[in-house]
Design a protein around this motif. Structure first.
Motif, PDB file in Angstrom:
ATOM      1  N   ALA A  32       0.825  -1.205   0.000  1.00  0.00           N
ATOM      2  CA  ALA A  32       0.000   0.000   0.000  1.00  0.00           C
ATOM      3  C   ALA A  32       0.863   1.260   0.000  1.00  0.00           C
ATOM      4  CB  ALA A  32      -0.937  -0.005   1.200  1.00  0.00           C
ATOM      5  N   ARG A  35       1.918   1.884  -3.472  1.00  0.00           N
ATOM      6  CA  ARG A  35       0.775   2.406  -4.238  1.00  0.00           C
ATOM      7  C   ARG A  35       0.494   3.860  -3.862  1.00  0.00           C
ATOM      8  NH1 ARG A  35      -1.851   3.556  -8.441  1.00  0.00           N
ATOM      9  NH2 ARG A  35      -4.096   3.536  -8.286  1.00  0.00           N
ATOM     10  N   ALA A  64      -3.512   2.483   4.420  1.00  0.00           N
ATOM     11  CA  ALA A  64      -2.946   1.300   3.769  1.00  0.00           C
ATOM     12  C   ALA A  64      -3.982   0.179   3.717  1.00  0.00           C
ATOM     13  CB  ALA A  64      -1.694   0.831   4.503  1.00  0.00           C
ATOM     14  N   ILE A  67      -6.476   0.968   0.968  1.00  0.00           N
ATOM     15  CA  ILE A  67      -5.904   0.755  -0.367  1.00  0.00           C
ATOM     16  C   ILE A  67      -5.911  -0.733  -0.708  1.00  0.00           C
ATOM     17  CG2 ILE A  67      -3.730   0.768  -1.671  1.00  0.00           C
ATOM     18  CD1 ILE A  67      -3.152   3.513  -0.529  1.00  0.00           C
ATOM     19  N   GLN A  68      -5.512  -1.568   0.242  1.00  0.00           N
ATOM     20  CA  GLN A  68      -5.446  -3.000  -0.017  1.00  0.00           C
ATOM     21  C   GLN A  68      -6.832  -3.623  -0.125  1.00  0.00           C
ATOM     22  OE1 GLN A  68      -2.405  -2.471  -1.135  1.00  0.00           O
ATOM     23  NE2 GLN A  68      -2.226  -4.657  -0.799  1.00  0.00           N
TER      24      GLN A  68
END
Length: 81
Positions: A32, A35, A64, A67-68
């Motif tokens: 994350a 990203r 994070a 995002i994941q």
């Protein structure tokens, strides 16, 4: 997607299932973070704020995790799960 395939996808994205929902692992946090740097470079102000936080800041970990989860959800949608 089979339960085994789903579990492998969770592992790929660095997520684990808990009674409260999905949580991010250290591996997921690292993915994350990478990203988030890409998003920051693409002009995301939110990503820039999150990347500026220390790695142990709870908000950075929550970002994070989100995002994941988004990446995992997109993969599940793409496979028709």
């Amino acid at each position: 997607m089979s339960p085994t395939g789903r579990q492998k996808a969770l592992q790929r994205h660095g997520l684990t299932e808990t009674p409260e929902g999905l949580d991010v692992t250290w591996q997921g946090f690292q993915r994350a973070a990478k990203r988030a740097l890409e998003l920051r470079d693409a002009g995301s102000e939110e990503a820039a704020r999150m990347v500026a936080l220390s790695p142990d800041h709870p908000l950075r970990w929550e970002y994070a995790r989100c995002i994941q989860i988004e990446a995992f959800t997109n993969e599940m949608s793409d496979t028709g799960f």
